[in-house]
Every structure is written in C-alpha cells, then in structure tokens.
Design a protein around this motif. Structure first.
Motif, PDB file in Angstrom:
ATOM      1  N   TYR A  91       0.842  -1.207   0.000  1.00 49.19           N
ATOM      2  CA  TYR A  91       0.000   0.000   0.000  1.00 49.19           C
ATOM      3  C   TYR A  91       0.875   1.254   0.000  1.00 49.19           C
ATOM      4  CZ  TYR A  91      -3.437   3.377   1.859  1.00 49.19           C
ATOM      5  OH  TYR A  91      -4.251   4.465   2.064  1.00 49.19           O
TER       6      TYR A  91
ATOM      7  N   THR B 249       1.026   5.191   7.828  1.00 48.42           N
ATOM      8  CA  THR B 249       0.396   3.887   7.951  1.00 48.42           C
ATOM      9  C   THR B 249       0.802   3.241   9.270  1.00 48.42           C
ATOM     10  OG1 THR B 249       2.224   2.848   6.752  1.00 48.42           O
ATOM     11  CG2 THR B 249       0.290   3.500   5.459  1.00 48.42           C
TER      12      THR B 249
ATOM     13  N   ASP C 264      -3.813   6.716   6.694  1.00 48.75           N
ATOM     14  CA  ASP C 264      -4.560   5.471   6.834  1.00 48.75           C
ATOM     15  C   ASP C 264      -4.861   5.192   8.295  1.00 48.75           C
ATOM     16  OD1 ASP C 264      -5.681   2.993   5.705  1.00 48.75           O
ATOM     17  OD2 ASP C 264      -4.062   2.020   6.811  1.00 48.75           O
TER      18      ASP C 264
ATOM     19  N   THR D 252      -8.178   7.038   4.695  1.00 45.43           N
ATOM     20  CA  THR D 252      -8.670   5.672   4.558  1.00 45.43           C
ATOM     21  C   THR D 252      -8.787   5.038   5.937  1.00 45.43           C
ATOM     22  OG1 THR D 252      -6.382   4.983   4.104  1.00 45.43           O
ATOM     23  CG2 THR D 252      -7.853   5.257   2.217  1.00 45.43           C
TER      24      THR D 252
ATOM     25  N   HIS E 176      -7.851   2.558   7.870  1.00 40.31           N
ATOM     26  CA  HIS E 176      -6.926   1.509   8.305  1.00 40.31           C
ATOM     27  C   HIS E 176      -6.982   0.306   7.370  1.00 40.31           C
ATOM     28  CE1 HIS E 176      -3.989   0.133  11.049  1.00 40.31           C
ATOM     29  NE2 HIS E 176      -4.727  -0.690  11.757  1.00 40.31           N
TER      30      HIS E 176
END
Length: 349
Positions: free
Chosen positions: A132, A260, A285, A305, A307
């Motif tokens: 990602y 992230t 995220d 986003t 997670h």
C-alpha cells in the motif's frame, strides 16, 4: 547342512507424536476469516483443540481444561494474558499470534517467563502495508491528490494544472522513518525505481540501511529533503509524539506525508494546520476518530482511509499461513521463525 535364514523381528510400531493441546483465543467469527478451509484442516492436524469455539475470557475455562493447554493461538480481540491467566495455564509454553502486535494483551508476567515463547504474524501483516505504501509513494510523486483536486475544480478544462519540475518520480527523494518490518519491506520495494531513498532509525546502522537500498540520515533531513515522507516507526513510549510541529514546518511545499503507522507518533494538531493550509498533502490510513466537523474531511489534498493498509480479506490467509508455519516449528521442537525478542520490547511494537 541347511542354513536357515535369519529370523528378523518386526520393527516396533511407534505412535505418532501427540499433538499439543491448544485453544483459540480471539474474537468470535475471526477463525473463519483467518483460515481458509484447507488451512483450517492443517490447523487441526497440528494441534489438538480443547474447544471448538473461540475463547474470549480465559477465566471462564474450566480448570481441568485450562490445566491441559500448551499453546494459545490468538488473534485480534485476544483476552488479556496476565499473571492470573498464567496461574490457570500451568502447561502453557507458547502464544502464537495470528496478527501483528501483541502489546495489547500479553502482560509483563508472560515476558517474565523465559519458558513461554511468544511469536506473531507481524511480518506477514507488514506485506500489504508495504505494498500500500509503495503505491501511495508513487502516486504522491505524481502529485495525484493535488492534481485530482485541481482537475475536479476546473471540471477537466485544459490547463487546469501545470506540471512543474518537482512533479514525477525520476530522481525524487523518499524519506522513510523507521527500519521496522514495514519500513524495511517498503525500502526493498522501492529499489527498482529511480528514487533516492533516505531512512531514519536510531537503532539501525548505516551499513544495515544501505543493504536495503537507502541512506541513513537524521530525522530533520528526512523532512527537509523528502518529496514524500512515510512513517513506519513502532508505537512504543519512546516514539509517541516524535513527529512535531517543527518537523512538519521543514517539509517542502507540495510534498506528501504518509502515515500507515499510528497517529500517536504525530502532533496531529500541527499536521492538521499544515494540511488545511494546503501547503502539503497527506495520506492518512491511521488517525484518531475524526469528528464529523473535522476540517480534514474537506481537504482535497488529504487521502483518508479507514486503516485498510493492513491485512484485509484474503490477505488474512497470509497471516494464517505464517501461524501454521510457526505451529509446525513448535511441533518439531524448534524455535518459531518469528519468536519475539524480549530484549527488544522497548523498541518493537
């Protein structure tokens, strides 16, 4: 003389080694999501489950059953394993976690017991996060969030966006914060691209980082030089709040910050101010629950986003596969590949 053939006795028949007694300790319904049918069959071949259902509260296990448990196979939603739980589990020798961090449920009493092995599928869970991150880094190099916002504003009219010399991935600088599992995988994924990769980690040496295709630098240089800055440090007491207002102020106009990891590592108010100003972009995220009126919802250069970078859907089977491999190692009397190092708990999530 007639020589009689030697009489050979039949070799002794040895019973296969007994499967270790185990319990599944995780959220209800998670087992079916984690283990594909063939993986579930292999799980039953490796361990003898003392209960078909998952256990969400270790205190509810009958003492006669708890006294037999040798392995706990845990996952998200695992019950707390503390001194009281260990008193009920006298034969426990391993906790095999089919997810990432164990910090939320493994108590100090477990770490005080050298005879209990704790391992996790954190390495398997790092794979989709790194994938990602790679995708977001390459998109950030194309200034995709800002270009999309301008394109929508202009309703596609030609000339709504003029590319600058800073747009693109050829020779761009990517800064990675943390030589964690995900940080290392991300650095390796970036090697085929024409990028300069910088990495900050106080516990990793320059040669170690160079082997990942990156150059070791201080944290300030990551923010000052990076066209994209991506956070991969663990959430431990020493890292909380490590990214400050001063760091965000060093970022170049038009650069992108990617998180992230965990929101606790960042001064979120300072980041919000920079993002609302439009000076920089971000892909978040992980973030604390945003209020309905949080201005970040309406900032077009912020990708939010829920997670999703970590294991989702069929990616859960990768963590199950890692768990089965660890159980196989234990069944052979070997140390699991991903046993956690008690000496590094202060720097590992």
């Amino acid at each position: 003389m007639i020589i009689q053939p030697a009489q050979h006795s039949q070799p002794a028949q040895h019973a296969p080694p007994a499967r270790p007694a185990a319990l599944l300790a995780m959220s209800d319904g998670l087992v079916a999501e984690l283990f594909a049918p063939d993986q579930r069959r292999r799980l039953d071949e490796l361990v003898s489950l003392l209960a078909e259902d998952v256990v969400s509260d270790l205190s509810t296990i009958p003492r006669s059953v708890a006294a037999e448990v040798e392995i706990l196979v845990t996952g998200w939603g695992a019950p707390r394993i503390d001194a009281e739980a260990l008193e009920r589990l006298p034969r426990l020798r391993a906790i095999v976690h089919a997810a990432g961090t164990v910090a939320s449920f493994v108590g100090q009493a477990v770490w005080d017991r050298e005879d209990i092995i704790v391992c996790s599928a954190a390495q398997a869970n790092a794979v989709p996060v790194a994938e990602y991150t790679l995708a977001q880094i390459l998109l950030a190099g194309k200034r995709s969030l800002a270009r999309s916002a301008d394109y929508r504003r202009a309703r596609g009219r030609e000339g709504a966006w003029t590319a600058t010399g800073e747009t693109g991935n050829y020779g761009a600088v990517v800064g990675l914060i943390g030589a964690s599992r995900t940080g290392r995988l991300t650095a390796e994924h970036l090697q085929p691209f024409d990028l300069e990769v910088l990495m900050y980690d106080p516990f990793a040496g320059a040669d170690e980082i160079a082997a990942l295709g990156a150059r070791k630098v201080e944290l300030e240089e990551i923010f000052r030089a990076g066209d994209v800055v991506s956070l991969h440090a663990p959430d431990v007491p020493s890292t909380r709040g490590m990214i400050t207002r001063q760091h965000f102020a060093l970022m170049q106009d038009g650069s992108t910050f990617i998180n992230t990891a965990r929101p606790a590592l960042v001064d979120e108010d300072a980041l919000r101010e920079e993002l609302v100003s439009g000076r920089i972009s971000a892909v978040l995220d992980v973030h604390d629950d945003l209020a309905a009126d949080d201005p970040l919802w309406d900032v077009p250069t912020v990708g939010l986003t829920p997670h999703i970078a970590g294991s989702q859907g069929n990616e859960l089977h990768r963590m199950a596969e890692s768990t089965l491999e660890e159980l196989q190692q234990l069944s052979r009397g070997e140390t699991p590949r991903h046993a956690l190092d008690r000496r590094r708990l202060d720097i590992t999530a």
